[in-house]
Scaffold this motif. Structure first.
Motif, mmCIF file in Angstrom:
data_model
loop_
_atom_site.group_PDB
_atom_site.id
_atom_site.type_symbol
_atom_site.label_atom_id
_atom_site.label_comp_id
_atom_site.label_asym_id
_atom_site.label_seq_id
_atom_site.Cartn_x
_atom_site.Cartn_y
_atom_site.Cartn_z
ATOM 1 N N LEU A 231 35.196 31.970 32.593
ATOM 2 C CA LEU A 231 36.153 32.301 33.586
ATOM 3 C C LEU A 231 36.683 31.198 34.515
ATOM 4 C CD1 LEU A 231 34.892 35.995 34.233
ATOM 5 C CD2 LEU A 231 36.883 35.631 32.807
ATOM 6 N N ILE A 232 35.486 30.835 35.103
ATOM 7 C CA ILE A 232 35.929 29.644 36.110
ATOM 8 C C ILE A 232 36.701 28.550 35.264
ATOM 9 C CG2 ILE A 232 34.992 27.997 37.515
ATOM 10 C CD1 ILE A 232 32.732 30.052 38.192
ATOM 11 N N GLN A 233 36.306 28.113 34.129
ATOM 12 C CA GLN A 233 37.039 27.134 33.463
ATOM 13 C C GLN A 233 38.658 27.267 33.256
ATOM 14 O OE1 GLN A 233 36.187 24.153 32.499
ATOM 15 N NE2 GLN A 233 34.275 24.536 33.927
ATOM 16 N N GLU B 103 41.874 25.627 34.444
ATOM 17 C CA GLU B 103 42.990 25.289 33.765
ATOM 18 C C GLU B 103 44.535 25.734 34.134
ATOM 19 O OE1 GLU B 103 42.463 26.903 29.636
ATOM 20 O OE2 GLU B 103 40.418 25.784 29.291
ATOM 21 N N LEU B 104 44.233 27.125 34.750
ATOM 22 C CA LEU B 104 45.510 27.693 35.200
ATOM 23 C C LEU B 104 45.883 26.937 36.420
ATOM 24 C CD1 LEU B 104 44.704 31.401 34.982
ATOM 25 C CD2 LEU B 104 46.609 29.948 33.728
ATOM 26 N N GLN B 105 44.933 26.463 37.304
ATOM 27 C CA GLN B 105 45.363 25.696 38.442
ATOM 28 C C GLN B 105 45.905 24.260 38.141
ATOM 29 O OE1 GLN B 105 41.686 25.336 40.656
ATOM 30 N NE2 GLN B 105 42.287 27.497 41.898
ATOM 31 N N ARG B 106 45.230 23.558 37.189
ATOM 32 C CA ARG B 106 45.815 22.496 36.743
ATOM 33 C C ARG B 106 47.151 22.592 36.045
ATOM 34 N NH1 ARG B 106 40.357 21.353 35.310
ATOM 35 N NH2 ARG B 106 40.634 22.500 33.193
ATOM 36 N N THR B 107 47.778 23.499 35.401
ATOM 37 C CA THR B 107 48.838 23.742 34.774
ATOM 38 C C THR B 107 50.039 24.180 36.098
ATOM 39 O OG1 THR B 107 47.854 24.765 32.774
ATOM 40 C CG2 THR B 107 50.458 25.594 33.475
ATOM 41 N N ALA C 50 43.175 38.477 38.194
ATOM 42 C CA ALA C 50 42.398 39.214 37.165
ATOM 43 C C ALA C 50 40.968 38.380 36.895
ATOM 44 C CB ALA C 50 42.713 39.585 35.901
ATOM 45 N N LEU C 51 41.132 37.220 36.655
ATOM 46 C CA LEU C 51 40.004 36.203 36.560
ATOM 47 C C LEU C 51 39.135 36.263 37.922
ATOM 48 C CD1 LEU C 51 41.668 33.295 34.553
ATOM 49 C CD2 LEU C 51 40.070 34.934 33.475
ATOM 50 N N ALA C 52 39.722 36.041 38.820
ATOM 51 C CA ALA C 52 39.096 35.826 40.131
ATOM 52 C C ALA C 52 38.335 37.051 40.313
ATOM 53 C CB ALA C 52 40.011 35.579 41.230
ATOM 54 N N THR C 53 38.965 38.463 40.141
ATOM 55 C CA THR C 53 38.303 39.567 40.375
ATOM 56 C C THR C 53 37.001 39.848 39.428
ATOM 57 O OG1 THR C 53 40.403 40.543 40.791
ATOM 58 C CG2 THR C 53 38.697 42.046 40.176
ATOM 59 N N GLN C 54 37.120 39.259 38.217
ATOM 60 C CA GLN C 54 36.091 39.309 37.168
ATOM 61 C C GLN C 54 34.892 38.210 37.680
ATOM 62 O OE1 GLN C 54 36.818 38.894 33.083
ATOM 63 N NE2 GLN C 54 39.114 39.538 33.611
ATOM 64 N N ALA D 60 29.449 37.902 40.127
ATOM 65 C CA ALA D 60 28.549 37.335 41.097
ATOM 66 C C ALA D 60 28.078 38.237 41.893
ATOM 67 C CB ALA D 60 29.613 36.475 42.305
ATOM 68 N N HIS D 61 28.499 39.523 42.261
ATOM 69 C CA HIS D 61 27.904 40.695 42.782
ATOM 70 C C HIS D 61 26.683 41.275 42.011
ATOM 71 C CE1 HIS D 61 30.015 41.178 46.555
ATOM 72 N NE2 HIS D 61 31.059 40.947 45.862
ATOM 73 N N GLU D 62 27.120 41.396 40.571
ATOM 74 C CA GLU D 62 26.353 41.800 39.706
ATOM 75 C C GLU D 62 24.672 40.899 39.786
ATOM 76 O OE1 GLU D 62 27.022 42.260 35.624
ATOM 77 O OE2 GLU D 62 28.750 43.356 36.178
ATOM 78 N N GLU D 63 24.939 39.558 39.736
ATOM 79 C CA GLU D 63 23.983 38.709 39.779
ATOM 80 C C GLU D 63 23.237 38.841 41.051
ATOM 81 O OE1 GLU D 63 25.469 34.747 39.562
ATOM 82 O OE2 GLU D 63 26.150 34.883 37.345
ATOM 83 N N LYS D 64 23.799 38.946 42.260
ATOM 84 C CA LYS D 64 23.191 39.256 43.434
ATOM 85 C C LYS D 64 22.521 40.743 43.654
ATOM 86 C CE LYS D 64 23.137 34.903 44.498
ATOM 87 N NZ LYS D 64 21.950 34.162 44.337
#
Length: 67
Positions: free
Chosen positions: A7-9, A13-17, A50-54, A59-63
């Motif tokens: 998701l971060i990748q 990609e979106l930021q680079r575009t 949507a990606l940021a929310t995921q 991250a919340h699940e992990e912690k």
């Protein structure tokens, strides 16, 4: 690669575009908020949000925390 990293990748990609488009064309409010069909930035904001929310949810699940 785990799901969060994928998701971060995609976010990167979106930021680079976006950055490439901004440097070449400049971005006005209409391009960003209401791009026409076929525009490079079409659905950019929605997909990125949507990606940021995921990522946040994972991250919340992990912690073991809650939003």
């Amino acid at each position: 690669m785990d799901k969060k990293q994928k998701l971060i990748q995609r976010m990167l990609e979106l930021q680079r575009t976006f950055i490439a488009y901004e440097r070449q064309q400049g971005v006005n409010l209409q391009d960003y908020y209401c791009p026409e069909s076929g525009h490079t930035l079409k659905d950019y904001r929605q997909e990125y949000a949507a990606l940021a929310t995921q990522v946040i949810d994972l991250a919340h699940e992990e912690k073991g925390s809650k939003r």
